[in-house]
Scaffold this motif. Structure first.
Motif, PDB file in Angstrom:
ATOM      1  N   LYS A   1       0.411  -1.106  -0.393  1.00 51.52           N
ATOM      2  CA  LYS A   1      -0.123  -0.054   0.152  1.00 51.52           C
ATOM      3  C   LYS A   1       0.772   1.453   0.335  1.00 51.52           C
ATOM      4  O   LYS A   1       0.325   2.361  -0.203  1.00 51.52           O
TER       5      LYS A   1
ATOM      6  N   ARG B   1       2.043   2.110   2.736  1.00 48.94           N
ATOM      7  CA  ARG B   1       1.071   2.804   3.668  1.00 48.94           C
ATOM      8  C   ARG B   1       2.715   3.084   5.192  1.00 48.94           C
ATOM      9  O   ARG B   1       3.387   2.548   5.717  1.00 48.94           O
TER      10      ARG B   1
ATOM     11  N   SER C   1      -7.980  -0.788   4.094  1.00 46.60           N
ATOM     12  CA  SER C   1      -8.371  -0.318   3.381  1.00 46.60           C
ATOM     13  C   SER C   1      -7.579  -0.710   1.815  1.00 46.60           C
ATOM     14  O   SER C   1      -6.904  -0.233   2.034  1.00 46.60           O
TER      15      SER C   1
ATOM     16  N   ASN D   1      -6.467   0.349  -0.547  1.00 46.88           N
ATOM     17  CA  ASN D   1      -5.958   1.273  -1.608  1.00 46.88           C
ATOM     18  C   ASN D   1      -4.405   1.637  -1.823  1.00 46.88           C
ATOM     19  O   ASN D   1      -4.461   1.725  -0.512  1.00 46.88           O
TER      20      ASN D   1
ATOM     21  N   SER E   1     -10.218   4.900  -0.673  1.00 47.50           N
ATOM     22  CA  SER E   1     -10.242   3.644  -0.425  1.00 47.50           C
ATOM     23  C   SER E   1     -11.588   2.911  -1.545  1.00 47.50           C
ATOM     24  O   SER E   1     -11.674   4.045  -2.429  1.00 47.50           O
TER      25      SER E   1
ATOM     26  N   HIS F   1      -5.746  12.103   3.079  1.00 45.90           N
ATOM     27  CA  HIS F   1      -6.409  10.979   2.788  1.00 45.90           C
ATOM     28  C   HIS F   1      -7.494  11.336   1.609  1.00 45.90           C
ATOM     29  O   HIS F   1      -7.731  12.442   1.182  1.00 45.90           O
TER      30      HIS F   1
HETATM   31 MG    MG Z   1      -7.186   3.070   4.649  1.00 40.77          MG
END
Ligand code: MG
Ligand code: TXA
Length: 346
Positions: free
Chosen positions: A58, A60, A144, A146, A152, A234
């Motif tokens: 991700k 992330r 999520s 994405n 998302s 986001h």
């Molecule tokens: Mg998320």
């Protein structure tokens, strides 16, 4: 560079169709699962290595913890310290779009909780999600699905767009019924909780089960975020999103005015679409908040796709009502962050 062969599972008529996905989860692979909120990028919650790979897939930040999904609320016993209030909430809202933060047991690796002592527990309503978790035989950690910073995913094609080649399996469960992520709640006492992220389970509904429901400070503009995920910008579309705060007639006049000089998009109610031709992205009828929630992320993704071929300078939408109950605080929360707090009075 992640370059995996991604298996798509699109026809699900019996459990047998889900077995390759369940096996992949057990073996530490990455599997995208449909839920009623948004699609999740899942892995075994007992594998630190798999959870690490989820963050990588991700892009992330590693300090933002993952939620752990179960097929039955009681499965939380296996990895978290449950409380009476947890079971009261579970009885009322699970399976469904709520995540409850509990103290974790030692078998949950640090990679899942970003080193923290707590873990989010969620039992999704989507039957495919619960079947798959049950078949896998392990709780499933899943953010999520994405790429970090994108809206998302609320349907299979969004997942393919972001994650093909980055995960082992993508399971198609159709369009997500809710379309916004779950309500995240922190239990702060025997009869008190705090909403860390608004979702489809609203404050009123929670108040019927719990005496004292508060909303985290971090949800208001400019305040320090409590939920680690809240500090990240986001869902920002490629062209800047602007929320127009005023009467609907004023909003429409303003968008028309702006469109005279520049190519803009308008995320709008069905009733207003006709006036804006191929610059309108519809999210349902004016009073149908459930549809606005359901369509919002898809509309933001459509705006990005249009920005590839047209020089879109701005995207407009209405400032959503913030005083409502139900899902409207969640719509407001996602929009205000997507707009990076850009609100213009009209
Ligand atoms: Mg998320
Ligand atoms: O509906 C959902 O919740 C979806 C589906 C896939 O279940 N999942 C989801 O996960 O939205 P994610 O990772 O995108 O968002 C989880 C949010 C983040 O804001 C994260 O910081 C917060 O929940 N969170 C997770 N664990 C937490 C914890 N232990 N304490 C506080 N916040 C936590």
């Amino acid at each position: 560079m992640i370059n995996k062969e991604t298996l798509f599972i699109k026809e699900i008529s019996t459990d047998t169709d889900l077995l390759p996905a369940a096996e992949m989860l057990r073996r530490g692979g990455l599997v995208i699962i449909p839920t009623e909120t948004v699609y999740g990028l899942g892995c075994s919650a007992y594998s630190g290595k798999a959870a690490y790979n989820v963050y990588e897939a991700k892009n992330r930040p590693h300090d933002n913890p993952l939620i752990v999904h179960v097929s039955d609320p009681r499965e939380a016993e296996g990895f978290a310290y449950t409380t009476k209030l947890y079971y009261k909430l579970a009885e009322q809202f699970m399976p469904g779009p709520i995540t409850v933060i509990l103290n974790k047991k030692n078998n949950i690796p640090d990679e899942v909780t970003a080193g923290g002592d707590t873990v989010g527990v969620r039992c999704p309503l989507h039957p495919v999600a619960r079947r798959l978790i049950k078949l896998a035989g392990v709780p499933v950690a899943a953010p999520s699905a994405n790429l970090s910073g994108r809206p998302s995913p609320t349907c299979f094609s969004h997942c393919v767009e972001d994650m093909k080649g980055r995960v082992d399996v993508i399971v198609d469960g159709g369009e997500c019924a809710v379309g916004l992520e779950s309500t995240v709640v922190l239990l702060t006492g025997e009869d008190s909780l705090k909403i860390l992220r608004p979702g489809a389970v609203g404050k009123d509904a929670l108040s019927c089960v719990c005496g004292n429901v508060t909303i985290a400070d971090g949800l208001r503009p400019g305040e320090a975020p409590l939920s680690p995920g809240m500090k990240y910008k986001h869902y920002a579309p490629k062209s800047p999103l602007i929320l127009l705060d005023g009467e609907r007639g004023n909003v429409i006049s303003r968008v028309k005015e702006e469109m005279k000089g520049e190519d803009c998009l308008f995320i709008c109610y069905d009733e207003d679409a006709e006036k804006f031709g191929d610059s309108a992205l519809t999210i349902g009828s004016e009073t149908d908040e459930e549809s606005h929630a359901h369509r919002l992320f898809a509309a933001l993704r459509e705006a990005d796709a249009i920005s590839e071929t047209r020089d879109i300078s701005k995207i407009f939408t209405y400032m959503p009502s913030v005083n409502g109950n139900g899902i409207s605080p969640a719509i407001y929360n996602r929009l205000i962050r997507a707009a990076d707090h850009t609100v213009v009075k009209v």
